[in-house]
Scaffold this active site. Structure first.
Site, short mmCIF file in Angstrom:
data_model
loop_
_atom_site.label_atom_id
_atom_site.label_comp_id
_atom_site.label_asym_id
_atom_site.label_seq_id
_atom_site.Cartn_x
_atom_site.Cartn_y
_atom_site.Cartn_z
N ASN A 80 20.30 122.42 30.57
CA ASN A 80 20.19 123.51 29.59
C ASN A 80 19.08 123.19 28.60
O ASN A 80 18.43 122.15 28.69
CB ASN A 80 21.53 123.74 28.89
N ASP A 116 29.40 122.37 31.57
CA ASP A 116 30.83 122.57 31.85
C ASP A 116 31.13 122.30 33.33
O ASP A 116 32.24 121.92 33.68
CB ASP A 116 31.23 124.01 31.50
N LYS A 127 16.21 116.08 49.50
CA LYS A 127 15.79 117.34 48.90
C LYS A 127 16.26 118.51 49.79
O LYS A 127 16.03 118.49 51.00
CB LYS A 127 14.26 117.34 48.77
N ASP A 146 36.08 117.49 29.56
CA ASP A 146 35.70 117.89 28.21
C ASP A 146 35.80 116.64 27.33
O ASP A 146 36.90 116.20 26.96
CB ASP A 146 36.62 119.00 27.70
N LYS A 152 40.88 122.59 20.65
CA LYS A 152 40.52 121.18 20.90
C LYS A 152 41.10 120.25 19.83
O LYS A 152 40.88 119.06 19.86
CB LYS A 152 38.99 121.02 20.95
O1 C5P Z 1 33.98 124.31 24.79
P1 C5P Z 1 32.55 124.21 24.40
O2 C5P Z 1 31.68 123.62 25.45
O3 C5P Z 1 31.96 125.43 23.82
O4 C5P Z 1 32.60 123.17 23.17
C1 C5P Z 1 31.47 122.66 22.57
C2 C5P Z 1 31.79 121.34 21.94
O5 C5P Z 1 32.51 120.51 22.84
C3 C5P Z 1 30.54 120.56 21.57
O6 C5P Z 1 30.83 119.79 20.45
C4 C5P Z 1 30.32 119.71 22.82
O7 C5P Z 1 29.58 118.54 22.52
C5 C5P Z 1 31.72 119.41 23.27
N1 C5P Z 1 31.89 119.30 24.73
C6 C5P Z 1 32.19 118.08 25.31
N2 C5P Z 1 32.36 118.00 26.66
C7 C5P Z 1 32.26 119.10 27.44
C8 C5P Z 1 31.94 120.33 26.87
C9 C5P Z 1 31.75 120.40 25.51
O8 C5P Z 1 32.26 117.07 24.60
N3 C5P Z 1 32.43 118.98 28.73
#
Ligand code: C5P
Length: 398
Positions: A210, A279, A289, A306, A341
């Protein structure tokens, strides 16, 4: 931005070739809002003239204790009166020796002795002069006396040698000085941050990622360090320089970031998840490749852990701060994320305000409600977030 707005600094310049960098330092300090008064030693003025500093600072530059321009002839008192700091850059081996022994035989050394403000020195000398036990003794004495020593750095020297003794670059000194003046609201705390994007490999050369630049996370690492914290930064692939004094661990994928965080999170008091963690990741990574002969290509994705939610769900969680970068309905999503969270604080921003750029505008969501910061440069936003965390930790949120 005027991070040094209202600060009055005496900039001492002693005799060394690094004196040319002091001119750039003067320019950066003035540009950042400081009122700068340059004082050159006799040998300092052999390398750069007072006129240079006068032009850059907009104030008279001083060399002589007996300068008749000072109406009461007490330059040594008048210049340091009301100063927020005396910064000697470059500080020669000879000048450090004078400071360590309290000599006052010229204007600058007299000012340093007759001061009631912090003294900050940036040594600059040949490698052997720096390594000499006499210089090292003087440095230990100055540290004991509460003098702040910035540098020196290692590298190529004007004398043709390579080693420790180079003065820090003007930009590094400027950054260290802005840090010096920050309130130490996180003194003694251990902070871990994640920053940047993650890269989820699809095959040997491609992947999902991203647009996160890492700028916000790196600014927060710097702000936390400046507030007195010990900082560990777990970073995805970014092109950002590590702030001096910050321990950095580089990772690529979300799984690597997860492992790096979980292996060390027990050692931190505050966890700030700034990273834009993917995600999902491809369920399988092709070793070679992928060729384009396939008429259609299906990629199966599987969810990543997460990291932040897992840290917050630990039996004894650190103070957890999350980021919510949204393209719409910021308030609903950010507050929802805080509840779901179980985070102490969520920093919400609209992606169109912050992603990749140097400025940002955010809203902080906590138990007490919401607080706006910015629009402002990311370092200013970072300092605001750190101040807010400091207040929450001190239990006196205003
Ligand atoms: O749920 P979302 O991705 O929108 O949440 C964003 C927050 O969660 C950010 O602080 C990001 O660094 C953290 N995050 C994480 N691990 C993930 C997804 C998001 O630590 N897999």
């Amino acid at each position: 931005m005027a991070e040094l707005g209202g600060k009055r600094l005496v900039l001492g310049v002693t005799g060394g070739i690094a004196a040319y960098k002091a001119a750039e330092l003067a320019r950066l300090l003035v540009r950042d809002g400081a009122e700068v008064h340059a004082v050159l030693t006799k040998s300092g003025a052999q390398f750069v003239t007072p006129v240079t500093f006068q032009a850059l600072t907009g104030n008279p530059a001083w060399c002589d204790q007996w300068d008749a321009r000072m109406p009461n002839n007490m330059a040594h008192i008048d210049l340091s009166r009301g100063a927020d700091a005396i910064v000697v850059a470059p500080a020669s081996a000879d000048f450090l020796a004078k400071l360590a022994h309290g000599l006052a035989d010229d204007l600058l050394s007299t000012l340093c002795l007759a001061r009631d403000c912090p003294l900050i020195v940036a040594p600059a000398m040949n490698r052997q002069m720096w390594e000499n036990p006499a210089t090292q003794r003087n440095i230990s004495q100055l540290l004991q006396d509460g003098v702040t020593i910035l540098g020196p750095a290692a590298g190529e020297q004007a004398c043709g040698e390579t080693g420790l003794g180079r003065m820090l670059e003007a930009a590094d000194l400027h950054e260290a000085l802005t840090g010096f003046f920050q309130p130490k609201v996180l003194a003694g705390r251990r902070v871990m941050l994640t920053a940047g994007p993650t890269f989820e490999a699809l095959d040997a050369v491609r992947g999902l990622t991203n647009l996160s630049s890492g700028k916000m996370g790196f600014a927060l690492a710097r702000a936390a360090r400046d507030a007195g914290a010990r900082v560990m930064l777990v970073s995805g692939p970014v092109a950002q320089a590590t702030p001096a004094g910050v321990a950095r661990i580089d990772v690529t994928s979300a799984l690597e970031m997860h492992a790096a965080v979980m292996g060390r999170v027990a050692e931190c008091d505050i966890f700030i998840g700034v990273a834009a963690v993917a995600d999902y990741r491809p369920a399988d990574m092709a070793r070679e490749k992928i060729k384009k002969d396939d008429k259609s290509l299906q990629i199966t994705l599987t969810p990543n852990p997460d990291i932040l939610a897992e840290v917050a769900a630990r039996p004894k969680p650190p103070f957890c701060v999350g980021f919510a970068a949204e393209s719409r309905d910021l308030e609903t999503y950010a507050e929802g994320k805080r509840q779901k969270k179980r985070l102490t604080l969520v920093v919400g921003n609209l992606v169109q305000d912050g992603l990749g750029g140097d400025s940002n505008a955010v809203i902080l969501f906590d138990d007490r409600g919401r607080h706006s910061l910015g629009p402002a440069p990311k370092i200013e936003i970072a300092r605001g977030i750190v101040a807010h965390i400091g207040q929450m930790l001190a239990g006196n949120e205003g």
